[in-house]
Design a protein around this motif. Structure first.
Motif, short mmCIF file in Angstrom:
data_model
loop_
_atom_site.label_atom_id
_atom_site.label_comp_id
_atom_site.label_asym_id
_atom_site.label_seq_id
_atom_site.Cartn_x
_atom_site.Cartn_y
_atom_site.Cartn_z
N ALA A 164 -2.53 -59.34 -0.87
CA ALA A 164 -1.65 -60.48 -1.13
C ALA A 164 -0.23 -60.20 -0.63
CB ALA A 164 -1.64 -60.80 -2.62
N ASP A 165 0.25 -58.97 -0.81
CA ASP A 165 1.59 -58.63 -0.33
C ASP A 165 1.69 -58.77 1.18
OD1 ASP A 165 2.56 -58.11 -2.85
OD2 ASP A 165 2.26 -55.94 -2.75
N GLU A 166 0.64 -58.35 1.89
CA GLU A 166 0.67 -58.43 3.36
C GLU A 166 0.55 -59.88 3.83
OE1 GLU A 166 -1.11 -54.21 4.89
OE2 GLU A 166 -2.44 -55.48 3.70
N GLU A 167 -0.20 -60.71 3.10
CA GLU A 167 -0.24 -62.13 3.44
C GLU A 167 1.14 -62.75 3.23
OE1 GLU A 167 -4.81 -63.67 2.70
OE2 GLU A 167 -3.41 -63.77 1.02
N ARG A 168 1.80 -62.38 2.14
CA ARG A 168 3.15 -62.90 1.88
C ARG A 168 4.13 -62.43 2.97
NH1 ARG A 168 5.66 -64.59 -2.98
NH2 ARG A 168 3.82 -63.95 -4.16
N GLU A 169 4.02 -61.17 3.39
CA GLU A 169 4.89 -60.65 4.44
C GLU A 169 4.66 -61.39 5.76
OE1 GLU A 169 4.03 -56.51 4.60
OE2 GLU A 169 4.97 -56.06 2.65
N ILE A 184 -1.57 -71.43 6.19
CA ILE A 184 -2.16 -70.18 5.73
C ILE A 184 -3.59 -70.42 5.27
CG2 ILE A 184 -1.03 -70.50 3.48
CD1 ILE A 184 -1.26 -67.39 3.18
N TYR A 185 -4.50 -69.57 5.78
CA TYR A 185 -5.88 -69.52 5.28
C TYR A 185 -5.95 -68.24 4.44
CZ TYR A 185 -10.95 -70.08 5.30
OH TYR A 185 -12.27 -70.28 4.93
N PRO A 186 -5.69 -68.35 3.12
CA PRO A 186 -5.50 -67.15 2.32
C PRO A 186 -6.80 -66.48 1.90
CG PRO A 186 -5.27 -69.08 0.96
CD PRO A 186 -5.49 -69.58 2.35
N ARG A 187 -6.75 -65.17 1.78
CA ARG A 187 -7.88 -64.41 1.24
C ARG A 187 -7.49 -63.78 -0.10
NH1 ARG A 187 -12.15 -61.10 3.24
NH2 ARG A 187 -13.38 -60.55 1.40
N PHE A 188 -6.22 -63.44 -0.26
CA PHE A 188 -5.80 -62.67 -1.43
C PHE A 188 -4.77 -63.37 -2.32
CE2 PHE A 188 -6.88 -59.72 2.05
CZ PHE A 188 -7.96 -59.06 1.47
N LEU A 189 -3.90 -64.18 -1.74
CA LEU A 189 -2.89 -64.85 -2.53
C LEU A 189 -3.52 -65.85 -3.50
CD1 LEU A 189 -0.16 -65.52 0.17
CD2 LEU A 189 0.17 -64.18 -1.92
N THR A 190 -3.04 -65.85 -4.75
CA THR A 190 -3.56 -66.77 -5.75
C THR A 190 -2.93 -68.15 -5.59
OG1 THR A 190 -1.80 -66.28 -7.34
CG2 THR A 190 -3.76 -64.84 -7.38
N PRO A 191 -3.55 -69.20 -6.15
CA PRO A 191 -2.94 -70.53 -6.10
C PRO A 191 -1.52 -70.56 -6.68
CG PRO A 191 -5.24 -70.71 -6.76
CD PRO A 191 -4.92 -69.24 -6.72
N ASP A 192 -1.30 -69.85 -7.79
CA ASP A 192 0.04 -69.82 -8.38
C ASP A 192 1.06 -69.17 -7.44
OD1 ASP A 192 -0.82 -71.08 -10.65
OD2 ASP A 192 -1.05 -69.23 -11.82
N ALA A 193 0.63 -68.09 -6.76
CA ALA A 193 1.53 -67.42 -5.81
C ALA A 193 1.88 -68.33 -4.64
CB ALA A 193 0.90 -66.13 -5.31
N MET A 194 0.89 -69.09 -4.17
CA MET A 194 1.14 -69.98 -3.04
C MET A 194 2.02 -71.16 -3.45
SD MET A 194 -2.45 -69.79 -0.92
CE MET A 194 -3.52 -69.93 -2.35
N ASP A 195 1.83 -71.66 -4.68
CA ASP A 195 2.72 -72.71 -5.18
C ASP A 195 4.17 -72.20 -5.23
OD1 ASP A 195 1.24 -75.05 -5.61
OD2 ASP A 195 0.39 -74.28 -7.47
N GLU A 196 4.34 -70.94 -5.65
CA GLU A 196 5.67 -70.34 -5.71
C GLU A 196 6.29 -70.22 -4.32
OE1 GLU A 196 7.79 -66.13 -7.09
OE2 GLU A 196 5.62 -66.37 -7.20
N ILE A 197 5.50 -69.79 -3.35
CA ILE A 197 5.99 -69.65 -1.98
C ILE A 197 6.45 -70.99 -1.43
CG2 ILE A 197 5.28 -69.14 0.40
CD1 ILE A 197 3.47 -66.93 -0.81
#
Length: 338
Positions: A103-108, A123-136
């Motif tokens: 998730a950290d590397e997806e965010r980076e 983003i086609y996420p594999r690790f980031l959670t829905p809450d993390a993506m809402d925050e981003i």
């Protein structure tokens, strides 16, 4: 290295006119544009992209973040090709960024693309959670669209496929053909898609009042080799089954190879369904039945939403897309119909 002034002299126009042509701001006649473009070609002038970004506050570039574990196979190829084509049709450039393994590397990767002044990010996420993506999404002014995941807060920023519903329908189709003992090969269970497809299979069994047998669920890892190993495990369990749902076509192909090597015919003794409808599915022997995700429609909606967010316009409410089962020769009648 040539300069904008040299281009202006070559084209017989002012430096300001060349600047307007490059920035797309202000009216310039088509004939004059052609003179400028020809002068650029002849002089080999390359505009300073950073300066253009600062002047126009836009890069005309859209970033795409995908973890490299998804790069192999036709599904990612279709996502990438559709994104590139649809962005090209809209005069934008696609920049691909590797989300790597966490998730950290997806965010980076997202931050890197935004630092490059990309106008928007997919983003086609594999690790980031829905809450993390809402925050981003909350933290950045540039539009961010999420593919294949449901968001709780920013629903207009996500496009998903109903993987559970698709798996439910595929399993129910086998039940309707007379199958009752149906095995399932999962994808990697750290994948939300794999979990949803497994959930749809279980829901179909429950709907049909068929007891779930954990011994008929074998874990795969999306690859043909893992499908082969999963089929081997199912056969070694000595459980009776007349059909298999594999969470993607690659694993279905691996399973069919194992069945063939074991003297088991498809679909004579075991029916098989996969997911993704790879280009070779109709040409296999037997041709492979598969669930086709509407990747082209999904990516088209992603791009349309981004363009609307950037340029202003209507945002449709449709964000969940439905897959379709392509029935081919790998499905036969179950023992309860024969």
């Amino acid at each position: 290295m040539s300069t904008m002034l040299e281009v202006a002299k070559k084209a017989g126009v002012s430096k300001a006119t060349v600047s307007r042509v490059l920035s797309g701001k202000g009216y310039v006649g088509e004939a004059t544009k052609e003179l400028v473009y020809q002068a650029i070609k002849e002089t080999g002038y390359r505009p300073n992209l950073l300066a253009r970004h600062l002047a126009t506050n836009t890069s005309q570039c859209i970033g795409l973040v995908v973890t490299n574990t998804l790069y192999n196979g036709s599904y990612f190829s279709e996502i990438l090709s559709q994104a590139a084509k649809k962005l090209e049709d809209n005069g934008r450039q696609l920049i691909l960024m590797d989300g790597k393994h966490s998730a950290d590397e997806e965010r980076e990767a997202i931050e890197f693309l935004l630092d490059l002044q990309c106008d928007a990010v997919i983003i086609y996420p594999r690790f980031l959670t829905p809450d993390a993506m809402d925050e981003i999404i909350d933290l950045h002014r540039q539009p961010i669209m999420v593919v294949n995941r449901k968001l709780r807060k920013h629903q207009s920023h996500c496009i998903c496929c109903d993987h559970k519903g698709a798996s439910f329908k595929a399993t129910m189709y086998l039940i309707e053909q007379g199958h009752r003992e149906i095995a399932f090969i999962t994808g990697s269970l750290d994948s939300p898609t794999a979990i949803e497809r497994l959930s749809g299979y279980k829901a179909a069994l429950k709907e049909a009042n068929i007891p779930q047998q954990d011994s008929l669920i074998a874990q795969g890892k999306w690859t043909p080799a893992s499908g082969f190993a999963a089929a081997e495990s199912l056969l070694a369990s000595q459980m009776t089954f007349s059909a298999v749902v594999a969470s993607n076509d690659d694993m279905a192909v691996g399973a069919i190879k194992k069945f063939s090597e074991s003297g088991i015919t498809v679909p004579g003794q075991i029916s098989v369904i996969g997911f993704d409808d790879i280009p070779t599915a109709p040409f296999l022997s037997p041709s492979l039945s598969s669930v086709k995700d509407p990747v082209s429609d999904m990516m088209g909606e992603v791009i349309n939403r981004l363009i609307s967010m950037l340029d202003g316009g209507y945002l449709s409410r449709e964000n969940i897309f439905t897959s379709a089962l392509q029935v081919r020769d790998s499905i036969g009648d179950g023992p309860h119909i024969r």
